[in-house]
Design a protein around this motif. Structure first.
Motif, PDB file in Angstrom:
ATOM      1  N   LYS A 318     -10.051  24.250 -14.097  1.00  0.00           N
ATOM      2  CA  LYS A 318     -10.944  24.445 -13.172  1.00  0.00           C
ATOM      3  C   LYS A 318     -11.799  23.305 -12.952  1.00  0.00           C
ATOM      4  N   VAL A 319     -12.385  22.912 -11.514  1.00  0.00           N
ATOM      5  CA  VAL A 319     -13.397  21.816 -11.083  1.00  0.00           C
ATOM      6  C   VAL A 319     -14.581  22.796 -10.851  1.00  0.00           C
ATOM      7  N   ARG A 320     -15.916  22.330 -11.242  1.00  0.00           N
ATOM      8  CA  ARG A 320     -17.380  21.878 -10.444  1.00  0.00           C
ATOM      9  C   ARG A 320     -16.958  21.228  -9.277  1.00  0.00           C
ATOM     10  N   ALA A 321     -17.858  21.677  -9.111  1.00  0.00           N
ATOM     11  CA  ALA A 321     -18.895  20.565  -7.743  1.00  0.00           C
ATOM     12  C   ALA A 321     -20.070  21.063  -7.382  1.00  0.00           C
ATOM     13  N   VAL A 322     -21.549  19.892  -7.177  1.00  0.00           N
ATOM     14  CA  VAL A 322     -22.448  20.886  -7.600  1.00  0.00           C
ATOM     15  C   VAL A 322     -23.349  20.042  -5.779  1.00  0.00           C
ATOM     16  N   PHE A 323     -23.664  21.184  -5.387  1.00  0.00           N
ATOM     17  CA  PHE A 323     -24.812  20.137  -3.796  1.00  0.00           C
ATOM     18  C   PHE A 323     -25.620  20.110  -4.224  1.00  0.00           C
ATOM     19  N   HIS A 324     -26.472  18.794  -3.853  1.00  0.00           N
ATOM     20  CA  HIS A 324     -27.847  18.132  -3.912  1.00  0.00           C
ATOM     21  C   HIS A 324     -27.911  17.633  -3.227  1.00  0.00           C
ATOM     22  N   LEU A 325     -29.794  17.413  -2.366  1.00  0.00           N
ATOM     23  CA  LEU A 325     -30.123  16.611  -0.904  1.00  0.00           C
ATOM     24  C   LEU A 325     -29.703  15.053  -1.354  1.00  0.00           C
ATOM     25  N   ASP A 326     -29.260  14.087  -2.679  1.00  0.00           N
ATOM     26  CA  ASP A 326     -28.706  13.044  -2.396  1.00  0.00           C
ATOM     27  C   ASP A 326     -27.412  12.660  -2.199  1.00  0.00           C
ATOM     28  N   LEU A 327     -27.136  13.784  -0.658  1.00  0.00           N
ATOM     29  CA  LEU A 327     -25.435  13.332  -0.230  1.00  0.00           C
ATOM     30  C   LEU A 327     -25.979  13.223   1.373  1.00  0.00           C
ATOM     31  N   PRO A 328     -25.187  12.692   2.032  1.00  0.00           N
ATOM     32  CA  PRO A 328     -24.498  12.393   3.541  1.00  0.00           C
ATOM     33  C   PRO A 328     -24.562  13.652   4.427  1.00  0.00           C
ATOM     34  N   GLU A 329     -24.777  13.618   5.130  1.00  0.00           N
ATOM     35  CA  GLU A 329     -24.807  14.266   6.209  1.00  0.00           C
ATOM     36  C   GLU A 329     -22.824  15.273   6.495  1.00  0.00           C
ATOM     37  N   ASN A 330     -21.651  14.057   6.198  1.00  0.00           N
ATOM     38  CA  ASN A 330     -21.145  14.331   6.237  1.00  0.00           C
ATOM     39  C   ASN A 330     -20.205  14.861   5.132  1.00  0.00           C
ATOM     40  N   ALA A 331     -20.527  15.060   4.319  1.00  0.00           N
ATOM     41  CA  ALA A 331     -20.552  15.545   2.730  1.00  0.00           C
ATOM     42  C   ALA A 331     -19.076  16.759   2.239  1.00  0.00           C
ATOM     43  N   VAL A 332     -19.561  17.826   3.125  1.00  0.00           N
ATOM     44  CA  VAL A 332     -19.311  18.764   2.927  1.00  0.00           C
ATOM     45  C   VAL A 332     -17.756  18.467   3.314  1.00  0.00           C
ATOM     46  N   GLU A 333     -17.365  17.787   4.942  1.00  0.00           N
ATOM     47  CA  GLU A 333     -16.019  17.354   5.684  1.00  0.00           C
ATOM     48  C   GLU A 333     -15.380  16.310   4.957  1.00  0.00           C
ATOM     49  N   GLU A 334     -16.400  15.265   4.525  1.00  0.00           N
ATOM     50  CA  GLU A 334     -15.535  14.025   3.354  1.00  0.00           C
ATOM     51  C   GLU A 334     -15.049  14.461   1.833  1.00  0.00           C
ATOM     52  N   ALA A 335     -15.122  15.193   1.315  1.00  0.00           N
ATOM     53  CA  ALA A 335     -15.195  16.319  -0.001  1.00  0.00           C
ATOM     54  C   ALA A 335     -13.665  17.083   0.724  1.00  0.00           C
ATOM     55  N   LEU A 336     -13.662  17.582   1.734  1.00  0.00           N
ATOM     56  CA  LEU A 336     -12.665  18.259   1.961  1.00  0.00           C
ATOM     57  C   LEU A 336     -11.729  17.334   2.675  1.00  0.00           C
ATOM     58  N   ARG A 337     -11.856  16.586   3.027  1.00  0.00           N
ATOM     59  CA  ARG A 337     -11.110  15.372   3.206  1.00  0.00           C
ATOM     60  C   ARG A 337      -9.927  14.699   2.030  1.00  0.00           C
ATOM     61  N   ILE A 338     -10.955  14.007   1.062  1.00  0.00           N
ATOM     62  CA  ILE A 338     -10.213  14.264  -0.361  1.00  0.00           C
ATOM     63  C   ILE A 338      -9.648  14.637  -0.629  1.00  0.00           C
ATOM     64  N   ALA A 339     -10.212  15.608  -1.258  1.00  0.00           N
ATOM     65  CA  ALA A 339      -9.538  17.219  -1.910  1.00  0.00           C
ATOM     66  C   ALA A 339      -8.046  17.181  -1.191  1.00  0.00           C
ATOM     67  N   ALA A 340      -7.892  17.220   0.061  1.00  0.00           N
ATOM     68  CA  ALA A 340      -6.148  18.104   0.265  1.00  0.00           C
ATOM     69  C   ALA A 340      -6.049  16.390   0.499  1.00  0.00           C
ATOM     70  N   ALA A 341      -6.251  15.219   0.661  1.00  0.00           N
ATOM     71  CA  ALA A 341      -5.639  14.253   0.320  1.00  0.00           C
ATOM     72  C   ALA A 341      -4.875  14.059  -1.238  1.00  0.00           C
ATOM     73  N   ALA A 342      -6.057  13.789  -2.405  1.00  0.00           N
ATOM     74  CA  ALA A 342      -5.611  14.298  -3.363  1.00  0.00           C
ATOM     75  C   ALA A 342      -4.798  15.585  -4.068  1.00  0.00           C
ATOM     76  N   LEU A 343      -3.944  16.669  -3.259  1.00  0.00           N
ATOM     77  CA  LEU A 343      -3.487  17.361  -3.464  1.00  0.00           C
ATOM     78  C   LEU A 343      -1.831  17.140  -2.786  1.00  0.00           C
ATOM     79  N   ALA A 344      -2.076  16.349  -2.049  1.00  0.00           N
ATOM     80  CA  ALA A 344      -0.451  15.944  -0.750  1.00  0.00           C
ATOM     81  C   ALA A 344      -0.479  14.638  -1.790  1.00  0.00           C
ATOM     82  N   ALA A 345      -0.408  14.353  -2.033  1.00  0.00           N
ATOM     83  CA  ALA A 345      -0.940  12.716  -2.809  1.00  0.00           C
ATOM     84  C   ALA A 345       0.432  12.845  -3.961  1.00  0.00           C
ATOM     85  N   PRO A 346       2.162  12.399  -3.361  1.00  0.00           N
ATOM     86  CA  PRO A 346       2.634  12.432  -4.895  1.00  0.00           C
ATOM     87  C   PRO A 346       2.701  12.293  -5.828  1.00  0.00           C
TER      88      PRO A 346
END
Length: 346
Positions: A318-346
């Motif tokens: 399990k992994v925990r992620a917490v959203f808060h006011l000190d994040l950039p506007e594109n936080a969700v999109e960028e976090a999902l992009r990196i998560a997808a890349a981490a899963l796809a990496a060999p």
């Protein structure tokens, strides 16, 4: 860097820094800091309590409450994954000489029927003196390790009613009670009404750099001042910190809805990724806990860290992620992009 480790990572906004700089201060141990006094009055008002006490941390607020309600050798009841049980450094035993019995639950919320078997009723076969006296039931709203779940006012009321029928006090760890109020549309005081004491944090989603408060009756808070000092929490010109908390109460409570919306969007995006297990419908506030099925959670978190996304393992899978006011506007999109890349990496 998209840092989703915790909402404690928030930094003061420029407006909050201005409030800090302009704070009127005095010696709070002597009761002479006007900004601390204003914060305590405001917090008590919001929680519907007679009085409140400003303290450095949520852990101190909880531990002062436990010490006020109990004597060494007493017992408290808490949910099995409660913050008080797992991440307050053994303080109930070390500071107050308490034992804890834990109540298992689904997502951190138990009801009166779950509590009932844990309430000891003396009999001729088991007289009261055999067991440690049960003095306190601790609730946590929202529930951190439950994934930011919200106790309903009605469930809290039923649990408190059962506890009070047996002479047991109720303490509410409301570190994220502000989130529960925004998510449910209920006032903080509606939740707090069913607890004899309640702690709240200013340094999580509200974005203040330091500080929590403990609220209750005037007599209770007078006793709490003694234990705050005993535990090392007496502060001097604390108005500098209280000013940040006051600013947060006035300006940052309603915007918690933004964090909740981002958390739901992140959960929905994760659900579409192969190698992730999550039901987006379970996300109620700003905390997202999800399963990683493609690899160990720690390995997934490490891959994400290397690409600029910080989260925390919350178990083997399990992994925990917490959203808060000190994040950039594109936080969700960028976090999902990196998560997808981490899963796809060999």
């Amino acid at each position: 860097m998209i840092d989703l480790r915790s909402d404690t990572l928030t930094r003061p906004t420029p407006a909050m820094r201005a409030a800090i700089a302009a704070a009127e201060v005095g010696d709070d141990v002597y009761g002479e800091d006007p900004t601390v006094a204003a914060l305590e009055r405001r917090t008590a008002e919001l929680l519907g309590k007679e009085a409140a006490l400003f303290v450095p941390s949520g852990t101190m607020a909880n531990q002062v409450a436990l010490r006020c309600h109990t004597e060494p050798g007493d017992e408290i009841l808490a949910e099995a994954a409660a913050h008080i049980v797992h991440v307050e450094r053994g303080a109930p035993a070390a500071l107050s000489g308490l034992t804890i019995r834990t109540i298992p639950s689904a997502a951190g919320v138990f009801d009166a029927d779950d509590l009932r078997p844990f309430v000891r009723v003396p009999s001729r076969y088991m007289p009261a003196g055999i067991f440690p006296p049960t003095k306190l039931v601790c609730l946590e709203n929202t529930h951190n390790f439950g994934g930011g779940t919200v106790w309903s006012v009605e469930t809290m009321a039923a649990v408190a009613r059962l506890a009070h029928e047996h002479g047991i006090k109720v303490h509410l760890d409301g570190a994220r009670l502000w989130n529960a109020a925004v998510a449910s549309g209920r006032r903080e005081a509606e939740f707090a009404a069913h607890a004899d004491s309640v702690s709240v944090c200013f340094s999580k989603g509200l974005g203040a750099p330091v500080g929590s408060a403990l609220a209750g009756s005037a007599v209770f808070i007078e006793r709490a001042r003694r234990f705050r000092g005993m535990f090392g929490g007496g502060m001097r010109q604390a108005g500098i910190l209280a000013a940040a908390a006051l600013h947060a109460l006035d300006h940052h409570r309603d915007r918690l809805a933004v964090d909740h919306a981002r958390a739901r969007a992140f959960a929905a995006g994760l659900a579409a990724l192969s190698g992730i297990g999550i039901d987006p419908g379970t996300v109620q506030t700003n905390i997202v806990i999800f399963r990683v099925t493609a690899m160990p959670a720690a390995a997934f978190v490490e891959r994400c860290w290397k690409q600029g996304l910080r989260m925390l393992p919350a178990g083997a899978d399990k992994v925990r992620a917490v959203f808060h006011l000190d994040l950039p506007e594109n936080a969700v999109e960028e976090a999902l992009r990196i998560a997808a890349a981490a899963l796809a990496a060999p």
